[in-house]
Design an enzyme around this catalytic site. Structure first.
Site: not given
Lengths: 82, 649
Positions: B33, B106, B435
């Site tokens: 990520d 994220h 996600s």
């Protein structure tokens, strides 16, 4: 040489490494040198794929494709987070 | 995350299912990520034992990241930037950390969702308060930063996977995707190599729903995860001058609007842009017309950024109205002014009120966090859908997990809205997407791996799928918020994950590397393509007849191509006690008949394998574009081993 370089993922048939090479990374590098003296080896891979990532012009990519042991020379993709 | 463990049944009274000590803390979840914010409390290693002896990974130093930031929780942190720099030039280290440090948020969010440590009193600006913990909160975390400001490049992703395999992760969580051309795509190839090493790979299905055949990451050796909602929401009430009230959603936490009705204006009538003025695009609002008022904007961009535009033009508040594309799905946003998003129906009524009332007024009341919201889960509209665009006879997505308004850890480099102007810094943030659902399944896989270390990635996926549920407790089918009608297996796959039953599924559909290679032969992949994926000398046997239908997958998809009859073969392995399993088939239309032979499977011992065949007899004259669904369930009275059936013409 001005031609637009791109990043390529090169898949190699590791079992076809010539016996003259002690290590497949050296073979990868020699294959790359055969089409470009200056191409940068970004990564060599050992687990996820057999091969390497490098910067080439389209002509160099086509030429690399003709080298023994080269299975495919794919332009790098860009991915996005979800 | 807060709320999700309870929603998934992973709360205290089920903690015996997944013992906290011992094996569960030896499982390593690898996350590809944007890196990690190591100072987050979600990566505290308090109470953790020594790093598992099987671990071969480590931590790379770099900009604002020293190896000492790793610990017995965060046991791996690496970054891969050569592909990114080859295209974008050297990283501008004043703007991006050339290190595992997460400048985006994220990666911190997904890693803490999968395996974050327990943090009391977690919340976002007071919302969603509770004890945050990862799904596999005892597992260890290893992050591989492969995503940068302008995206994630294949050469870096492959390098991350390469290293994660070498480091010996057990689970790989990948919440990204690229084009969907085939199984020689880089993440698919990398995932194959990981699967071969017994690594479970879960990927996000993509956020291109509700469009047909929009699902991504569909390789059969990947677990493809769609998104559903939780039983938690952040409601608001929009009060109009005509006395009517409408519900919305918001995470605004600043000073409330004055407790009175304020003038209300529609952006389309307060803009210098006749065509797009209704979307409150930067620079299009006329300050004299919006100053001191509540502005109604039509949805179409980043909600927080739209709020920023209204605030900059002098608006006091904002009502953001979903359009047809968003429909009734309202995702929560951390607005920078008193604002709320409303569904399309409410938006259309409010817009009509503004355009017809001579003196439109309104107010917005932020209600905060509510739980036990029903119905839940509902399938998120954005969750990508099947059929599988590459192999229609393999059903994708595989299942769904929580992915809407998920609170988890966040970076210290960005505000919760992600806007440059947002100077707020939060420890936790609420965001939505597949996600977020993917790391939930990554965490669940880590829990199952800790209890069943001998299970293959396919066995773990099978257990999660055959025990997933697709109806509410009252028996009604899970709703698809895009249609407000029952969801279908093209939306939810096998259904919503149910960890408490997945730990003891009864029977599993196992798959080996050889099975997947046979699948590629069935797909008529040539020797070069197979060599790219297998990295070996495997060759299809010309004397064999390969069929996609024989891939031992825990679900069934039939793409009707003219024939009336389709035969599928399956083999189940007994992982429960001895038992006699009887089959029950359902089909929603008479246009599809499903017969299973034999109808009873008797097992005497664990790991015993039995096979059965399924014959689908379909009315091939149905119009193209039709779909029909059903199920094939085996039960011994204690376990239910359910598989969805999806037929598409």
């Amino acid at each position: 040489n001005g031609a637009q370089q791109g990043t390529y993922i090169v898949h190699m048939a590791k079992s076809q490494m010539p016996s003259s090479f002690d290590h497949h990374f050296l073979w990868y590098d020699a294959s790359l040198r055969s089409v470009s003296e200056s191409a940068e080896m970004l990564y060599t891979y050992n687990n996820s794929i057999h091969g390497f990532a490098t910067r080439l012009t389209p002509e160099e990519a086509d030429s690399l494709m003709t080298q023994p042991g080269v299975i495919s020379v794919q332009p790098e993709q860009r991915y996005e987070l979800h | 995350t807060t709320r999700t463990p309870l929603f998934l049944g992973l709360d205290v009274h089920n903690s015996g299912l997944f013992p906290e000590t011992g094996p569960s803390s030896n499982v390593v979840v690898g996350v590809l990520d944007t890196g990690i914010w190591p100072e987050s409390k979600s990566f505290s290693d308090e109470g953790y034992g020594p790093i598992p002896p099987t671990w071969k990974g480590g931590c790379d130093a770099g900009t604002k990241f020293t190896t000492s930031l790793c610990n017995r929780k965060l046991i791996g942190a690496r970054f891969f930037v050569r592909g990114y720099e080859a295209i974008n030039g050297p990283v501008d280290e004043s703007k991006e950390s050339k290190s595992p440090r997460d400048d985006n948020g994220h990666g911190t969010h997904t890693a803490s969702t999968a395996a974050g440590s327990v943090v009391e009193g977690a919340n976002l600006l007071g919302f969603a308060n509770g004890t945050a913990r990862g799904i596999a909160y005892r597992a260890r975390v290893a992050v591989y930063k492969v995503c940068w400001k302008t995206g994630c490049f294949a050469s870096d992703i492959l390098a991350g996977i390469d290293k994660a395999i070498e480091d010996n992760v057990n689970i790989l969580s990948i919440s990204l995707s690229g084009s969907r051309t085939g199984y020689t795509d880089d993440t698919a190839v990398g995932a194959f190599a990981a699967m071969e090493r017994g690594i479970f790979v879960s990927c996000s299905a993509g956020n291109n729903g509700p469009f047909y055949s929009s699902v991504a990451n569909v390789a059969p050796w990947i677990t493809t995860v769609g998104a559903g909602t939780l039983d938690r929401d952040f409601p608001t009430v929009v009060i109009l001058g005509n006395g009517k009230n409408y519900m919305g959603v918001s995470l605004f936490s600043g000073d409330a609007l004055p407790p009175k009705l304020l003038p209300l204006v529609y952006a389309g009538n307060a803009s210098n842009n006749a065509t797009y003025g209704n979307f409150c695009i930067s620079g299009t609002l006329i300050p004299e017309k919006v100053k001191g008022k509540i502005v109604m904007c039509d949805a179409g961009g980043n909600p927080a950024r739209i709020g920023e535009v209204v605030k900059a033009a002098g608006g006091l508040g904002m009502i953001l109205a979903n359009m047809a594309y968003e429909g009734e799905e309202i995702l929560a946003d951390a607005f920078l002014l008193p604002a709320t998003t409303v569904g399309k129906k409410a938006g259309d009524i409010i817009r009509h009120y503004i355009l017809t009332d001579p003196n439109p007024t309104a107010s917005i009341v932020i209600k905060g966090t509510v739980v036990n919201v029903q119905p839940s889960p509902v399938l998120a509209a954005f969750s990508s859908r099947g059929p599988n665009p590459i192999t229609p006879n393999i059903l994708k997505p595989d299942l769904i997990a929580p992915g809407v308004n998920i609170l988890a850890a966040w970076t210290g480099a960005q505000g919760p809205s992600g806007l440059e102007s947002d100077t707020r810094r939060v420890e936790f943030n609420i965001i939505s997407g597949t996600s977020m659902s993917c790391p939930h399944v990554s965490g669940l896989a880590a829990l199952l791996k800790s209890v069943h270390p001998e299970w293959s990635p396919a066995a773990i996926r099978s257990a999660l799928m055959t025990t997933a549920y697709n109806t509410y407790k009252d028996g009604k089918p899970i709703i698809d918020i895009a249609t407000l009608k029952p969801s279908t297996p093209f939306g939810h796959g096998a259904g919503h994950v149910s960890p408490t039953t997945a730990v003891n599924p009864g029977l599993i559909y196992d798959l080996t590397t050889e099975d997947y290679l046979g699948f590629l032969c069935a797909m008529n992949y040539n020797s070069s393509q197979i060599r790219i994926i297998s990295r070996g000398n495997y060759a299809c046997d010309p004397s064999k007849t390969y069929s996609v239908a024989d891939l031992n997958y825990p679900s069934f998809a039939v793409n009707v191509d003219g024939s009336d009859t389709y035969k599928y073969k399956r083999t189940v392995t007994n992982v429960g006690g001895a038992g006699s399993y009887s089959v029950k088939v359902t089909s929603e239309t008479t246009a599809v008949k499903i017969s299973v032979e034999p109808a009873v499977l008797n097992f005497k011992e664990v790991n015993e394998k039995k096979s059965y065949s399924v014959t689908f007899t379909v009315d091939s004259s149905k119009p193209s574009g039709s779909d029909s669904f059903g199920s094939i369930e085996w039960s011994d009275g204690k376990h239910v081993v359910a598989s969805p059936v999806a037929i598409s013409w």
